[in-house]
Structure formats: C-alpha cells, structure tokens
Write an enzyme that holds these catalytic residues in place. Structure first.
Site, PDB file in Angstrom:
ATOM      1  N   GLY A 240       0.854  -1.205   0.000  1.00 41.30           N
ATOM      2  CA  GLY A 240       0.000   0.000   0.000  1.00 41.30           C
ATOM      3  C   GLY A 240       0.875   1.235   0.000  1.00 41.30           C
ATOM      4  O   GLY A 240       0.603   2.216   0.682  1.00 41.30           O
ATOM      5  N   GLY A 241       1.944   1.197  -0.814  1.00 41.95           N
ATOM      6  CA  GLY A 241       3.002   2.230  -0.752  1.00 41.95           C
ATOM      7  C   GLY A 241       2.685   3.504  -1.495  1.00 41.95           C
ATOM      8  O   GLY A 241       3.483   4.438  -1.470  1.00 41.95           O
ATOM      9  N   ASP A 265       0.373  -1.978  -4.554  1.00 42.33           N
ATOM     10  CA  ASP A 265      -0.796  -1.118  -4.283  1.00 42.33           C
ATOM     11  C   ASP A 265      -1.920  -1.500  -5.232  1.00 42.33           C
ATOM     12  O   ASP A 265      -1.799  -2.460  -6.001  1.00 42.33           O
ATOM     13  CB  ASP A 265      -0.431   0.379  -4.427  1.00 42.33           C
ATOM     14  CG  ASP A 265      -1.285   1.275  -3.529  1.00 42.33           C
ATOM     15  OD1 ASP A 265      -2.524   1.255  -3.666  1.00 42.33           O
ATOM     16  OD2 ASP A 265      -0.723   1.991  -2.683  1.00 42.33           O
ATOM     17  N   ASP A 288      -3.567  -6.873  -3.768  1.00 41.85           N
ATOM     18  CA  ASP A 288      -4.726  -6.515  -2.951  1.00 41.85           C
ATOM     19  C   ASP A 288      -4.493  -7.064  -1.538  1.00 41.85           C
ATOM     20  O   ASP A 288      -4.325  -8.278  -1.362  1.00 41.85           O
ATOM     21  CB  ASP A 288      -5.978  -7.148  -3.601  1.00 41.85           C
ATOM     22  CG  ASP A 288      -7.243  -6.845  -2.813  1.00 41.85           C
ATOM     23  OD1 ASP A 288      -7.156  -6.144  -1.782  1.00 41.85           O
ATOM     24  OD2 ASP A 288      -8.310  -7.311  -3.245  1.00 41.85           O
ATOM     25  N   ARG A 304       2.572   1.698   5.933  1.00 39.14           N
ATOM     26  CA  ARG A 304       2.392   2.957   6.660  1.00 39.14           C
ATOM     27  C   ARG A 304       0.983   3.475   6.382  1.00 39.14           C
ATOM     28  O   ARG A 304       0.548   3.569   5.240  1.00 39.14           O
ATOM     29  CB  ARG A 304       3.436   3.998   6.223  1.00 39.14           C
ATOM     30  CG  ARG A 304       3.353   5.277   7.057  1.00 39.14           C
ATOM     31  CD  ARG A 304       4.482   6.241   6.780  1.00 39.14           C
ATOM     32  NE  ARG A 304       4.326   6.895   5.489  1.00 39.14           N
ATOM     33  CZ  ARG A 304       5.082   7.896   5.073  1.00 39.14           C
ATOM     34  NH1 ARG A 304       6.070   8.349   5.836  1.00 39.14           N
ATOM     35  NH2 ARG A 304       4.899   8.435   3.887  1.00 39.14           N
ATOM     36  N   HIS A 308      -4.915   2.039   9.983  1.00 46.05           N
ATOM     37  CA  HIS A 308      -5.796   3.016  10.651  1.00 46.05           C
ATOM     38  C   HIS A 308      -7.081   3.275   9.843  1.00 46.05           C
ATOM     39  O   HIS A 308      -8.003   3.901  10.340  1.00 46.05           O
ATOM     40  CB  HIS A 308      -5.051   4.316  10.969  1.00 46.05           C
ATOM     41  CG  HIS A 308      -4.732   5.181   9.786  1.00 46.05           C
ATOM     42  ND1 HIS A 308      -4.197   6.439   9.912  1.00 46.05           N
ATOM     43  CD2 HIS A 308      -4.847   4.965   8.446  1.00 46.05           C
ATOM     44  CE1 HIS A 308      -4.018   6.965   8.715  1.00 46.05           C
ATOM     45  NE2 HIS A 308      -4.399   6.091   7.814  1.00 46.05           N
TER      46      HIS A 308
END
Ligand SMILES: C[S@@+](CC[C@H](N)C(=O)[O-])C[C@H]1O[C@@H](n2cnc3c(N)ncnc32)[C@H](O)[C@@H]1O
Length: 402
Positions: A240-241, A265, A288, A304, A308
């Site tokens: 997910g960069g 990503d 994914d 990163r 969240h």
C-alpha cells in the site's frame, strides 16, 4: 505566591516585542524543541485566559478559516503576494488576483485580522510565513482535499453520530463523509473512480508527512534488517506504498545496499506511479491486501497508514494475509500512530477523528495494536516511537518474539 513574582505586563510586552519582528524571532530560535514548546505554551495560555464569549468566538468562527484560505489560494492572491518579499498595493493585488477591489479589501481585512497576511499601511499588504505556507501547490491541493472531503464529513458528524446512536463508528459504512457524497462505494473505491480526488488525496498525504521525522531516523535499517544481502534479496516490500515516498527514501539513504525494493498497491495507483518508481529502482506490482501475500520471505514487509483505515476484524484479515509471506527471517514493520493512554497531542487526536470521518478508521493505542497482532497469530516485538508530536511509531512484529 507565584502571581506575585510574575510581572504579567512585562511578560506581555516581551511577547509583543517578539511579534514586532516575527521573522527575526524565528531566525533566533535555534532548536526545534524550544520552537515547539513556545507554540504549545502560547496556544494553551491563550485558551486558558479566555472568557466565555472569547471561547465561543474561537470555536464558532473556526469554520471560516478553511474556505477563506481556499479563496486566497484559488484567486492566487497568496502566491502573488508571496512571490516577492515586499509590500503589494491593493491596486496591484486587485490586478493579479482578478478580484473586485471592494471584495478584495474585505478579504484582505479578514486575512490581516487572522494573521494570514500582514498589513503595512492603509493600502499595502505583505506576505508572512502563513501566506508562504499557503502558496505551495501541494499545500493548495491538501486544502482542496480537506475542503471537499474531510470538512464535509466533519460538518455532518453531529447528525451522523446521532443517527448511529453514538456507537463507535469503527468500520461503519457509509462514513460521515460518504453519507454526504452521492456514492455507496467504499471511499477507496470512490477514489479510484475519481482521479481528481485521488490526486488531492495523495498531495494531502505528502503534506501531512512534510518535515516530520521518518522511522529510518530512529532505526538503523541496514544494521537491523539488511545484513549479508545480495542483489536478489527482497529487502523491503512497501505494501500500500502509494507513490512510494518511503521506498524512495530507502533507496536514497542506502544507495549501495544490495537487494530489491518492491511496492504493492491498487491497480490505479500502480498504473499512475510505476514509471517514476522504476526510475528510482523500485519494482511495482498490483496487490490486494485482502488476498494472501504472494511474496515470500522478504526481510521486511512495510505498511504505513494502512491499518488506521480499517476496523479490527478487517485489520486481522489483512494481518493474516500479510502473515502468509513471513518466514522466521522476516519482520512486519507497521508504521502508524500509537496513541498514549494520556496526554495525547492535538495532532494525534485530530488524525484519529480524520480517519473516523473519511474511512471509518481509528488510531490505536499500544494495547489495541497488541490485541490485533495476537488475534492474527503474530507477536509484537518492539514499538519504536520516532515522533512525539504526532505519536508516530514503528511496530516491529513477526512470527515469534525474536
Ligand atoms: C493512506 S495511504 C498510505 C500510502 C503510503 N503507505 C504512505 O504512507 O504514504 C493508503 C494506501 O493504501 C492503498 N490501498 C487501499 N486499499 C488497498 C488494497 N485493497 N490493496 C492494496 N493497497 C490498498 C491506497 O491505494 C493507498 O495508496
């Protein structure tokens, strides 16, 4: 006792003298810790001195700041006045901004009164640190993002929370924001369909990181994770960069370190970023996070600001998928806010509310992180806080305790 010894009038005069020449005040404050202390002390003192009507004005008029700042950005009033370090007359600014002179006078009055621009005399204005901050392209896009996305959700939050009987909205869709946008898609799906918004979101993410330390500053990556590597070793999988800010830093800080850096990503992100990444010696592939990690045995898998955005059950699913790639030699580096149990900074708490509004997300405490990792059969090995202002930390996790 204390109030007898403090000379409040003299203190006020001292502060006012600093404000007479703010540029040289800034130049004189040499260390970042003192600068931050002054900001926090000034802000807290100002709030603690308020009378009730002043509190109401501060909170009740806060909503003007964002739209009025955006007007200064879109008219290019801020970039025009920040283009040279000299005063500009109203006539000159009227011409540059293409705004009616009477309207401009009203806007300038607001900008001066709220410290966005400085007024030199009746007719001339000059840029300040604030004007200059609002003149940068990425900053402008971050404001556009906040105005179009976060602010809409924030204004809708009271009725949205009421509708949900004030339950904790972690993982709930539609979010406070998407309930005011005509879509039933998850915010990430909606971004994929709206390239203009994706561009603003990426600028917002870049800006949020600006000037902040990186986990590389607190952890010696080469020493800890990159001993005895070859050109075939998978050093760093940036899951997910996005456009790869962290992979790029790794390549820049360790230009001679043998090994592969791979960014994963969503398809639309990889399509947009892959040419630039290749030029920086970063491989890119579509992956994914809701499927098992296909890359096995890399030294580090790095995420990163991924977790969240999701509720606990979804995070556990993502962690179990990440675990599929781990061997005993691998670690998962989770770079996220780890909130303390008390005295959280405003920045950390604001991020928590921002992710709640936009994606139904949450910033977590150390105990909440440990719980998530254990639920996925992973072990928390260490938590390294590298930025106390934002509560940024890197959590090192793996198959065992190491
Ligand atoms: C908040 S951004 C963080 C970007 C980057 N890690 C950084 O810190 O700058 C979240 C990233 O997760 C990616 N993402 C969201 N859903 C994903 C999925 N299902 N699979 C892979 N990546 C995903 C988004 O495209 C975006 O780049």
């Amino acid at each position: 006792m204390r109030s007898n010894t403090i000379q409040y009038e003299a203190l006020a005069e001292q502060i006012e003298s600093l404000l007479r020449d703010p540029e040289s005040t800034i130049a004189q404050i040499k260390d970042e810790v003192t600068r931050r202390r002054l900001i926090e002390a000034g802000r807290k003192l100002s709030v603690s001195l308020e009378r009730p009507r002043e509190t109401l004005r501060r909170i009740g008029y806060a909503h003007l700041q964002l739209p009025l700042s955006l007007v200064g950005v879109e008219t290019k009033l801020f970039s025009a006045s920040a283009s040279e370090p000299r005063p500009f007359s109203i006539a000159e600014l009227t011409e540059r901004a293409g705004v009616d002179k009477n309207l401009l006078k009203r806007l300038l009055r607001y900008y001066q009164a709220t410290d966005i621009l400085a007024q030199n005399d009746d007719d001339t204005y000059q840029s300040t640190n604030v004007t200059r901050a609002l003149s940068n392209d990425d900053h402008a896009n971050s404001l556009r993002w906040t105005h179009k996305i976060t602010a809409q959700g924030a204004l809708n939050l009271p009725s949205w929370l009421q509708t949900h009987q004030y339950s904790d909205p972690v993982g709930i869709l539609p979010t406070a924001w998407s309930s005011v946008v005509p879509t039933d898609k998850h915010p990430y799906e909606w971004l994929a369909d709206n390239p203009w918004a994706l561009k603003l979101a990426q600028a917002h993410m870049r800006v949020q990181r600006e000037g902040r330390p990186l986990f590389f500053d607190a952890l010696d990556f080469q020493q800890r994770f990159a001993q005895n590597t070859t050109s075939e070793t998978l050093l760093f999988v940036d899951v997910g960069g996005s456009t790869g800010p962290q992979s790029r830093v790794l390549r820049q800080r360790f230009p001679d370190l043998p090994g592969r850096v791979l960014l994963q990503d969503r398809p639309e992100v990889i399509e947009q970023a892959k040419a630039d990444l290749a030029a920086a010696r970063i491989e890119a592939e579509v992956y994914d996070i809701f499927t098992p990690q296909p890359i096995k045995g890399a030294r580090t898998y790095y995420t990163r600001n991924i977790f969240h955005a999701w509720g606990d059950a979804t995070c556990v699913e993502i962690l179990i998928n990440a675990k599929a790639g781990l061997t005993d030699q691998s670690v998962l580096l989770i770079d996220e806010i780890v909130l303390p149990e008390r005295d959280t900074t405003a920045q950390g708490a604001q991020h928590d509310i921002e992710v709640m509004i936009c994606v139904g997300g949450i910033e977590r405490t150390k105990a909440q992180w440990e719980n998530l990792l254990n639920s996925a059969g992973l072990k928390m090995q260490e938590v390294v806080n590298y930025d106390t202002d934002f509560e940024d930390s890197v959590i090192i996790a793996g198959l065992g305790l190491n």
